[in-house]
Design an enzyme around this catalytic site. Sequence first.
Site, PDB file in Angstrom:
ATOM      1  N   HIS A 254       0.817  -1.214   0.000  1.00  8.72           N
ATOM      2  CA  HIS A 254       0.000   0.000   0.000  1.00  8.72           C
ATOM      3  C   HIS A 254       0.855   1.270   0.000  1.00  8.72           C
ATOM      4  O   HIS A 254       1.899   1.349   0.635  1.00  8.72           O
ATOM      5  CB  HIS A 254      -0.938   0.010   1.209  1.00  8.72           C
ATOM      6  CG  HIS A 254      -0.222  -0.041   2.526  1.00  8.72           C
ATOM      7  ND1 HIS A 254       0.213   1.077   3.202  1.00  8.72           N
ATOM      8  CD2 HIS A 254       0.138  -1.088   3.299  1.00  8.72           C
ATOM      9  CE1 HIS A 254       0.796   0.727   4.325  1.00  8.72           C
ATOM     10  NE2 HIS A 254       0.774  -0.582   4.413  1.00  8.72           N
ATOM     11  N   ASP A 255       0.403   2.260  -0.741  1.00  8.31           N
ATOM     12  CA  ASP A 255       0.967   3.618  -0.752  1.00  8.31           C
ATOM     13  C   ASP A 255       2.374   3.687  -1.325  1.00  8.31           C
ATOM     14  O   ASP A 255       3.073   4.683  -1.122  1.00  8.31           O
ATOM     15  CB  ASP A 255       0.946   4.225   0.657  1.00  8.31           C
ATOM     16  CG  ASP A 255      -0.445   4.229   1.259  1.00  8.31           C
ATOM     17  OD1 ASP A 255      -1.330   4.903   0.694  1.00  8.31           O
ATOM     18  OD2 ASP A 255      -0.677   3.545   2.275  1.00  8.31           O
TER      19      ASP A 255
ATOM     20  N   GLY B 119       5.018  -0.962   2.845  1.00 12.47           N
ATOM     21  CA  GLY B 119       4.202   0.210   2.601  1.00 12.47           C
ATOM     22  C   GLY B 119       4.999   1.498   2.516  1.00 12.47           C
ATOM     23  O   GLY B 119       6.030   1.661   3.160  1.00 12.47           O
TER      24      GLY B 119
END
Length: 266
Positions: A125-126, A143
Amino acid sequence: MSGARAEIHPSAVIGDGARIGAGVTIGPFCVIGPQVRLGEGVVLKSHVVVEGDTEIGAGTVVYPFTTLGTAPQDLKYRGEASRLVIGARNRIREHVTMNPGTEGGGGLTQVGDDGLYMVGCHVAHDCRVGDRVILVNHVALAGHVEVGDDAIVGGLSGVHQFVRIGQGAMIGALSMVTADVIPYGLVQGPRAQLAGLNLVGLRRRGTGRGEIAALRAMLAGLGQGNFREGARERAGAEDLTAREREVLDFILGPSDRSFLTPGGGA
């Protein structure tokens, strides 16, 4: 769905609302969610799952048993809206996973163009991944990782959350990267250390001998003390090459991490 020329196998499951571009090929047993957008000429070989608010750019080819856009592996994620945007002409091999963003990271995971993501890679994520990046087999990006254009991460390597990997850097296989990697740096080791410059990558990008020599000399000087302090002092020089300026800007840029240095320190 749009694009009458798309080829969709009868066993594929396509959610209502999915946007399928012209010339897309969707193979057997693929599952496509209702918010998914597939650009022109995308190929999903077979057994590919694409969920959530996920966009895949034109000409990207995705191999079997890859999963894109499923919920982030983050206990803070509470189902908020988030996106995964994958650029054009990528090759995403078997068993790759890429997750969308989270509220705490801006809600977006972004992957650039013309990359190669080999078997079993994970983009968490991200993350922000640039163009022409290569992640070799079973690389894991945690992340909020940033990977610059033309970087290569060797097989079975892991990258700690919030780490930045600069443009043109090379990470050796079986490395654990816990701190920022300067542009064109070469790092390796179970707890990776900066081993010098990615000379092959620099030469491929047309960097001349004089510019490489200047970059080497600057790096040697910075390695004698605190990286950021040395970079601040060097940044005021008037004789900087373009590559030196790029590395100094990276070092002085915003980051919560320390740096991998020739001695392994911060």
